[in-house]
Design a protein around this motif. Structure first.
Motif, PDB file in Angstrom:
ATOM      1  N   ALA A  64      18.354  15.389   7.724  1.00  0.00           N
ATOM      2  CA  ALA A  64      17.343  15.543   6.672  1.00  0.00           C
ATOM      3  C   ALA A  64      17.081  14.144   6.114  1.00  0.00           C
ATOM      4  O   ALA A  64      17.791  13.683   5.237  1.00  0.00           O
ATOM      5  CB  ALA A  64      17.873  16.478   5.588  1.00  0.00           C
ATOM      6  N   LEU A  65      16.078  13.468   6.673  1.00  0.00           N
ATOM      7  CA  LEU A  65      15.968  12.032   6.421  1.00  0.00           C
ATOM      8  C   LEU A  65      15.073  11.653   5.238  1.00  0.00           C
ATOM      9  O   LEU A  65      15.059  10.495   4.829  1.00  0.00           O
ATOM     10  CB  LEU A  65      15.457  11.334   7.686  1.00  0.00           C
ATOM     11  N   SER A  66      14.307  12.602   4.721  1.00  0.00           N
ATOM     12  CA  SER A  66      13.343  12.184   3.696  1.00  0.00           C
ATOM     13  C   SER A  66      14.013  11.750   2.398  1.00  0.00           C
ATOM     14  O   SER A  66      15.001  12.337   1.964  1.00  0.00           O
ATOM     15  CB  SER A  66      12.329  13.301   3.439  1.00  0.00           C
ATOM     16  N   ASN A  67      13.453  10.713   1.821  1.00  0.00           N
ATOM     17  CA  ASN A  67      13.938  10.116   0.565  1.00  0.00           C
ATOM     18  C   ASN A  67      12.903  10.301  -0.522  1.00  0.00           C
ATOM     19  O   ASN A  67      11.722  10.426  -0.215  1.00  0.00           O
ATOM     20  CB  ASN A  67      14.157   8.608   0.770  1.00  0.00           C
ATOM     21  N   PRO A  68      13.265  10.201  -1.792  1.00  0.00           N
ATOM     22  CA  PRO A  68      14.635  10.168  -2.292  1.00  0.00           C
ATOM     23  C   PRO A  68      15.309  11.542  -2.172  1.00  0.00           C
ATOM     24  O   PRO A  68      14.745  12.443  -1.550  1.00  0.00           O
ATOM     25  CB  PRO A  68      14.452   9.754  -3.750  1.00  0.00           C
ATOM     26  N   GLY A 105       4.981  10.893  11.064  1.00  0.00           N
ATOM     27  CA  GLY A 105       4.419   9.623  10.584  1.00  0.00           C
ATOM     28  C   GLY A 105       5.150   8.448  11.195  1.00  0.00           C
ATOM     29  O   GLY A 105       5.599   8.512  12.348  1.00  0.00           O
ATOM     30  N   GLU A 106       5.275   7.369  10.409  1.00  0.00           N
ATOM     31  CA  GLU A 106       5.913   6.143  10.910  1.00  0.00           C
ATOM     32  C   GLU A 106       7.339   6.431  11.353  1.00  0.00           C
ATOM     33  O   GLU A 106       7.774   6.043  12.434  1.00  0.00           O
ATOM     34  CB  GLU A 106       5.936   5.074   9.809  1.00  0.00           C
ATOM     35  N   ALA A 107       8.103   7.112  10.474  1.00  0.00           N
ATOM     36  CA  ALA A 107       9.503   7.366  10.778  1.00  0.00           C
ATOM     37  C   ALA A 107       9.619   8.335  11.957  1.00  0.00           C
ATOM     38  O   ALA A 107      10.276   8.030  12.956  1.00  0.00           O
ATOM     39  CB  ALA A 107      10.214   7.914   9.544  1.00  0.00           C
ATOM     40  N   GLU A 111       0.799  -1.227   0.000  1.00  0.00           N
ATOM     41  CA  GLU A 111       0.000   0.000   0.000  1.00  0.00           C
ATOM     42  C   GLU A 111       0.834   1.279   0.000  1.00  0.00           C
ATOM     43  O   GLU A 111       0.386   2.321  -0.479  1.00  0.00           O
ATOM     44  CB  GLU A 111      -0.970   0.023   1.205  1.00  0.00           C
ATOM     45  N   ARG A 112       2.063   1.199   0.553  1.00  0.00           N
ATOM     46  CA  ARG A 112       2.884   2.422   0.595  1.00  0.00           C
ATOM     47  C   ARG A 112       4.330   2.048   0.271  1.00  0.00           C
ATOM     48  O   ARG A 112       5.178   1.994   1.138  1.00  0.00           O
ATOM     49  CB  ARG A 112       2.758   3.058   1.985  1.00  0.00           C
ATOM     50  N   ILE A 113       4.565   1.794  -1.009  1.00  0.00           N
ATOM     51  CA  ILE A 113       5.883   1.318  -1.410  1.00  0.00           C
ATOM     52  C   ILE A 113       6.842   2.503  -1.503  1.00  0.00           C
ATOM     53  O   ILE A 113       6.664   3.388  -2.355  1.00  0.00           O
ATOM     54  CB  ILE A 113       5.800   0.556  -2.757  1.00  0.00           C
ATOM     55  N   GLN A 149      25.064   8.843   6.041  1.00  0.00           N
ATOM     56  CA  GLN A 149      23.774   8.400   5.498  1.00  0.00           C
ATOM     57  C   GLN A 149      23.085   7.508   6.527  1.00  0.00           C
ATOM     58  O   GLN A 149      23.592   6.446   6.889  1.00  0.00           O
ATOM     59  CB  GLN A 149      23.938   7.653   4.176  1.00  0.00           C
ATOM     60  N   SER A 150      21.935   7.977   6.954  1.00  0.00           N
ATOM     61  CA  SER A 150      21.169   7.243   7.955  1.00  0.00           C
ATOM     62  C   SER A 150      20.371   6.149   7.237  1.00  0.00           C
ATOM     63  O   SER A 150      19.195   6.296   6.950  1.00  0.00           O
ATOM     64  CB  SER A 150      20.250   8.257   8.634  1.00  0.00           C
ATOM     65  N   ASN A 151      21.068   5.066   6.969  1.00  0.00           N
ATOM     66  CA  ASN A 151      20.507   4.044   6.087  1.00  0.00           C
ATOM     67  C   ASN A 151      20.049   2.845   6.921  1.00  0.00           C
ATOM     68  O   ASN A 151      20.837   2.289   7.694  1.00  0.00           O
ATOM     69  CB  ASN A 151      21.647   3.631   5.131  1.00  0.00           C
TER      70      ASN A 151
END
Ligand code: NAI
Length: 591
Positions: A444-448, A340-342, A191-193, A489-491
């Motif tokens: 700044a964690l948002s991707n891409p 949100g989730e993160a 649902e949220r790929i 990189q917070s991977n």
């Protein structure tokens, strides 16, 4: 996080065992022959030794031109292969050259997937030896495009598809999977790929990619990994109108129908594989993600990477940053853009770490953490209209709309972006951070990359090189006034493979928040003085197997301390055990 979830579970705790559950796995008799009465139907499973053409077509055992003369004689391969014998190293060199020749990331992805289907060990050897180069090919960002185009690149099914058509028969579907000793399942409902929204059944690329990383980075055997996609339909109009769409052509089932199928799946997994199989929820929409984690956290070994893995990796970065800055995590004030989730997952784990370190109750440490969503700062006057996972963050404060106003009101020492909206950390916002702090921490964690709240260059130049910066997407080193800064990189790939290995090798039966804290500490412990001197708050990914072994050991230690481990007695050296457990992709010799 457990505590937020706990509230949703009405007082239940991860440590409250389900009295009916049994620790033993069900793998010995997964097909039910031993238990079936004579009038019941059973599956006539046979095990045979692969040879000749079948051996070449078996990805688990195929070695291509690396079969030796002796093996070619012993396994009826004469004439089925050209005469040259090529070592695995040379095969690897050739493949890397081929992959590098492709211009498009999707071509590289397809080449890697075809290799996995043809020769599993070579696929993993290539991936492990070239992890920094190939990680973005088999996982983000390329896997996102692969999922979008899954219908057209789909050649052979990978993983297990459980759709509404299989409702009532999920256990039988699990039994169709050819490998029995499963240790890790990654499941999505598509649902949220990533940041791409509802991709329905095409989300399968995510569990497949994630599990490849479990093997490559955490050493879980490929045969012990099971990718699953639950197909309850899709609300993606484009897919519904696509004649080549591979999933159920109906709008998403919700409510009771959805939860019944999920429950049947969760029950069947435990019935078929026992209690020690790790089920990782992946890319569920956030209403279901929180609900599923809360619901099954006390009865199954479940983990949500989007919520818990992210939290642990970000906490690790913060713990490293504190080593650079000095002081205690409880001395800090946090502001999140995005709840949100993160965002809420990270916030909860930080609050827990603060509470553990300072011995202050969680309810108090949460007050040092502020979150903003699209409607502004989360404050008590908004409590009634908030989603349940945001409620713990509704502190006493007058309403604040914009981020700059929030920075000025809260005066955070740490600013974290988890909104998915790019360029929201403006020059004014970042200058305000450096106005209040000598060395602000900016994540700044948002991707891409295009969704990143700011770039590395902006963070360093607007703070005149004072920021400690990390991001979700990779940024190249930045030169500012003659000094080179290396953004971290917070991977999530730092955490989940080692965490999974730690759970599997200790035979853990539940995931506890203390294990997430332990994973964060272990990761932070791998950052050396040399890394710090470059401003790095994460170690380089090329050492990931070593990092994973240390994470696994600390997670397993926690499992033993909490009484959640079932592999007894406790092995003396858990780092050594982790290293020795890891799958090796080197070819084996056949008798
Ligand atoms: P989500 O959809 O659960 O949450 C997004 C949140 O941002 C919501 O609270 C929403 O209200 C808020 N938001 C949206 N627009 C906003 C705006 N203009 N101003 C303020 N708030 C706004 O998404 P999720 O899973 O939490 O992911 C968020 C971002 O974090 C994504 O870009 C994702 O790629 C990234 N992420 C990064 C990770 C990492 O670096 N390791 C791991 C997981 C996610």
């Amino acid at each position: 996080m457990e505590s937020t979830l706990k509230e949703m579970r009405v007082g239940a705790s991860v440590l409250d065992m389900d009295p009916k559950s049994t620790v033993g796995g069900g793998v010995e008799d997964v097909y039910g022959e031993d238990r079936a009465t004579e009038d019941l139907l059973v599956t006539p499973w046979t095990i045979s030794v692969a040879s000749g053409y079948t051996l070449l077509r078996d990805p688990q055992h195929n070695k291509g031109l690396a079969f030796t003369e002796k093996e070619r004689d012993a396994h009826y391969l004469r004439g089925l292969l050209p005469p040259a014998i090529i070592s695995q190293q040379l095969q690897e060199k050739k493949l890397l050259k081929t992959i590098r020749q492709y211009q498009l990331p999707l071509q590289k992805y397809t080449a890697m997937m075809e290799l996995e289907e043809r020769n599993e060990r070579l696929f993993y050897k290539l991936l492990i030896d070239n992890v920094e180069e190939l990680l973005p090919v088999v996982y983000t960002p390329t896997v996102g495009e692969a999922c979008q185009k899954y219908g057209s690149i789909f050649k052979r099914p990978q993983g297990l598809y459980i759709s509404l058509k299989e409702k009532g028969k999920v256990l039988d579907v699990l039994k169709n999977w050819p490998r029995k000793s499963i240790q890790v399942i990654v499941v999505t409902d598509g649902e949220r790929i990533l940041g791409l929204g509802d991709l329905g059944c095409q989300g399968m690329g995510i569990p497949v990619g994630k599990l490849a990383l479990y093997t490559a980075l955490g050493g879980i055997r490929p045969s012990a990994c099971l990718p699953v996609t639950i197909d309850v339909g899709t609300n993606n109009e484009e897919l519904l109108n696509d004649e080549f769409y591979i999933g159920l052509k109906q709008r998403r089932a919700t409510g009771q129908v959805y939860y019944e199928l999920l429950h049947e799946f969760m029950t069947a997994v435990k019935q078929n594989y026992g209690e020690k199989v790790l089920i990782q929820f992946e890319d569920f929409a956030n209403h279901n993600a929180f609900e599923l984690l809360a619901k099954y956290g006390t009865t199954h070994l479940v983990f949500n990477d989007d919520i818990q893995g992210t939290a642990s990796v970000v906490l690790a970065g913060l713990l490293s940053a504190l080593k650079l800055l000095g002081g205690n995590i409880a001395d800090h004030t946090f502001l999140f853009l995005g709840a949100g989730e993160a965002g809420t997952g990270i916030a909860e784990l930080i609050a827990l770490e603060m509470s553990r370190q300072s011995k202050v109750p969680l309810e108090e440490t949460r007050k040092m953490i502020w979150l903003m969503d699209s409607k502004g700062l989360i404050v008590s006057s908004r409590k009634d209209s908030l989603q349940h996972f945001k409620k713990p963050w509704a502190h006493e404060h007058e309403p604040v709309k914009g981020l700059l106003d929030a920075v000025q009101a809260v005066k955070p020492t740490v600013l974290i972006g988890t909104s998915g909206v790019g360029r929201t950390f403006t020059k004014e916002v970042i200058e305000a951070m450096v106005f209040y702090n000598e060395k602000p921490i900016i994540l700044a964690l948002s991707n891409p990359t295009s969704h990143s709240e700011c770039t590395a260059e902006e963070a360093y130049s607007w703070t005149k090189g004072k920021a400690i910066f990390a991001s979700g997407s990779p940024f190249a080193p930045v030169e500012y006034e003659g000094q080179v800064f290396y953004p971290g990189q917070s991977n999530n790939t730092y955490i989940f493979p080692g965490l999974g290995l730690g759970l599997v090798m200790s035979g853990a039966i539940r995931v506890h928040d203390d294990m997430l804290l332990a994973a964060a500490e272990a990761l932070s412990g791998q950052v050396t003085e040399e890394h710090f001197s470059k401003g790095l708050i994460y170690p380089p990914l090329c050492n990931i197997r070593k990092i994973s072994a240390h994470i696994a050991a600390l997670v397993a230690t926690k499992a033993y301390e909490l009484g959640l481990a079932t592999r007894l007695p406790r092995p003396a050296n858990l780092v050594k055990l982790a290293e020795s457990c890891m799958y090796s992709p080197n070819y084996r010799n056949y008798r």
